[in-house]
Design an enzyme around this catalytic site. Sequence first.
Site, PDB file in Angstrom:
ATOM      1  N   GLU A  19      77.857  -1.645 -33.640  1.00 39.74           N
ATOM      2  CA  GLU A  19      78.212  -3.059 -33.517  1.00 39.74           C
ATOM      3  C   GLU A  19      77.284  -3.777 -32.540  1.00 39.74           C
ATOM      4  O   GLU A  19      76.911  -4.924 -32.762  1.00 39.74           O
ATOM      5  CB  GLU A  19      79.676  -3.205 -33.085  1.00 39.74           C
ATOM      6  CG  GLU A  19      80.687  -2.564 -34.035  1.00 39.74           C
ATOM      7  CD  GLU A  19      80.501  -2.952 -35.484  1.00 39.74           C
ATOM      8  OE1 GLU A  19      80.165  -4.120 -35.743  1.00 39.74           O
ATOM      9  OE2 GLU A  19      80.673  -2.079 -36.360  1.00 39.74           O
ATOM     10  N   ASN A  71      81.474  -9.537 -34.364  1.00 39.53           N
ATOM     11  CA  ASN A  71      81.536 -10.922 -33.898  1.00 39.53           C
ATOM     12  C   ASN A  71      80.761 -11.023 -32.587  1.00 39.53           C
ATOM     13  O   ASN A  71      81.011 -10.252 -31.662  1.00 39.53           O
ATOM     14  CB  ASN A  71      82.981 -11.337 -33.650  1.00 39.53           C
ATOM     15  CG  ASN A  71      83.903 -10.891 -34.756  1.00 39.53           C
ATOM     16  OD1 ASN A  71      83.743 -11.268 -35.895  1.00 39.53           O
ATOM     17  ND2 ASN A  71      84.844 -10.011 -34.420  1.00 39.53           N
TER      18      ASN A  71
HETATM   19 ZN   LIG Z   1      77.770  -3.044 -39.434  1.00 36.47          ZN
END
Ligand SMILES: [Zn+2]
Length: 860
Positions: free
Chosen positions: A313, A280
């Site tokens: 990430e 996110n």
């Molecule tokens: Zn990923």
Amino acid sequence: MAKPDAVVRAEATEYRLPTVVVPSRYDIRLEPDLDAATFAGEETIAVTVHELVTEIVLNAAELVISSAAIEGSDGAAIDAQVALDEPAERARLAFPSPIAPGDWRLRLRFTGALNDRLHGFYRSTYRDSAGAAHTIAATQFESTDARRGFPCWDEPAFKAVFGVTLVVPDGLAAVSNTAIASETAAGPGRRAVAFADSIRMSTYLVAFVVGDLEATDPVMVGKTPVRVWCVPGKRALARVALDIGAFALDFFERFYGLPYPGDKLDMLAIPDFAAGAMENLGAVTFRETALLVDEAAASHTEIERVADVVAHELAHMWFGDLVTMAWWNGIWLNEAFATFMELLAVDAWKPDWNRWTTFGVSRAAAMGVDGLVHTRPIEFEVRAPRDCEAMFDLLTYEKGASVLRMLEQHLGADEFRDGVRLYLDRHRFANAETTDLWKALGDAARQPIPEVMDGWIFHPGYPLVSVEPEGNGLRLSQQRFTYIAEGGPAPGRWRIPVIVRAWVKRGIVQKHLLLDDAGLIVPLPAPADWVVVNAGGHGFYRVRYAPALLKKLVGVLGRLAPIERFNLVSDCFALTQSGAMAAVDYLDFTGRSTDETDRNVWTALLGSFAFVNRVIAPEQRPGLEALVRHRLAAAVERVGWEVQPGESELERQLRADLLRALGTLGNDAATQDRARAVYARHRAGEPMDANLLPAVIAIIGASGGDAEYAEFFERFKSARTPQDEQRYLYALAGFRSPELLKQTLAHTIDGEVRSQDAPFLMRTLLASVYARALAWEFLQEHWQTMARQYPGSAYRRMYEGVTALVSPDWERDVRSFFTSQGITLGGKTLEQYLEQLHVAVLFQQREGAALAAFLGRIKR
Ligand SMILES: [Zn+2]
């Protein structure tokens, strides 16, 4: 306002929303009630209507929409009738009069439940040190669960700006994708936390987290504050994540040539979390083991895991978040690329970790699946969004990253980076397709990329390159590698960047070649003393040497790089599993590696012994244990139990790996005794190497009884770090007494083990030769409970454990179980597990007698 290209092209189908109405901005106000596990929300969505409509269709699931109205620029509202179509996860808003083309505001009020299935807007619980229970509300929206949090156009191409407000009790933290813009009182004891506008992004990247959480002080990377959030008391475990997080953010800003697209970066550890982590934008969520770690008490592997996941990430903040796939068929590129960048960043952060060498283990695991007849191409058509769940596998992440690495090595690192920059710059704040990346890379490197890449991306499987002597030189040819030959060898269809290194007339000759269907003659000035194909080890293919060439090569193992030795072991064992090499010849071959010093090569060797262990009969096990002890003896003798001055992290981890194998697979009594003594001293407070402790716990599990079991269970429940919790938990699956194993099995469904971990515990039990019979019975009895309790993705992966049920009878049982219960796992997952099991059963039938004779002769 321009519609995104991809939306214009996409036809409305049963899986795709109509594109006549397109959102550009969401203002969302959500008020979760953690005690009641519900939430109430209202949102205003700015939309552009492109044609006269009387109905607007958007996504909603498990929500109750109490009102919906649309408002034009004159402020007059038109109420809509709401019809929810739960199977299609859609809401249809019907208007009494047509809505004219133009800009409108859609206002919706809705309520929902904070579910316990770890998707959508869900609840996670934990106990504090005093034993009091607390609830956290968190989100996991990828792939298609934002619609469980708020009604929305839940497809990646419908990018919009998000303005989020969370109404929360005073004293609880509220985190979303952007920095807090304002906080105002919202009734007694509550406040409204308003967040700054997000960039234009996809719904699956939106995040809300509310709960009793605390944050570290920010680390500044340029203008971006980086923080870690966790449940109270665990902030001390955030150091590694902050270090790699700050490093990676800076690394990626330089590599991509673009600033970080958010205004702050929060990384949050959520006690219940289905995946590893979720990218996110600005509010990255993690399972605790992937973010929090005690540097001083963790093994190299555990620390590396945190570094990997954090880097992965953060790579997505650009590749995925800033530029997003237009539809779910592009998930593979999103994940493959983030995996590739993760390795690049971690390798730059800790060069002495040799991250690209260790990646060989992951590449080999992907080859294990991709060598099946029931594999799939990396990219395939995704019609129903649910189909893309099957893309979150080894082929997407590890094969995808391997193929990108191969391309990077083929093009050159600078050309590759320039192409990536071009791609991001062209498509930022928008959506793109795989072909857009090839185009940008091709423009930067001035060569056509699809020609080389299409075979790897759109065809299933990978090649086996055969190497034969030809005159002074070599003849290379390719065919598809499969474990089970289906009607003869499949033809080759790849353009393979091959690097050959040969020792000729006391000098190195190295050649870069492109091998296609036609095969290749590689001339050499004189016959080679030895030759290694896939030099450097980056190629996603296996190599089969003619016997004479293999014989020369195993005589000079020390001249090969560790990754080349790893590939040699891995390829030879794969050929053994496919029947091209005899099992006893392979086991003989492993006798050449007793002085091996590289941890990854040992991983390959030990993995092959574990496979043999699952195949043989119990009466042959002492023979295999003796073989393992023999193969390990010299290496263990060299590393000993004590840390030596100046040792690297990898050497310490190798010691732990070797001792663990000797004490478990080798069943070595002296090692088990020593492990118990070491553990007793550890309990008494004596310091020990953090790498060794997990191994010692595993060894004691394998040889322990009731007292050790009770101790480990208690330690699991009271663990101070996520890593400690995992070690003691998985050790419970390593015991050998049926009574104790039954207790562990019971814990997979009795609530003692979090649903994020229980499926993996069950998988471990199925894979143990001591537990598998019991586990299989238990699974058949309780699978419906598991299906209800476990998060979907982990539930499916649990069944991988059936690949260890190696016998014709079990295989028949397993097949009829899935058929009679009507269980499907999405994509080709089930077919792959069944084929892996079949490969092992065939191996057992083909090699059983020879192995029994061979192991029977080994001196105990
Ligand atoms: Zn990923």
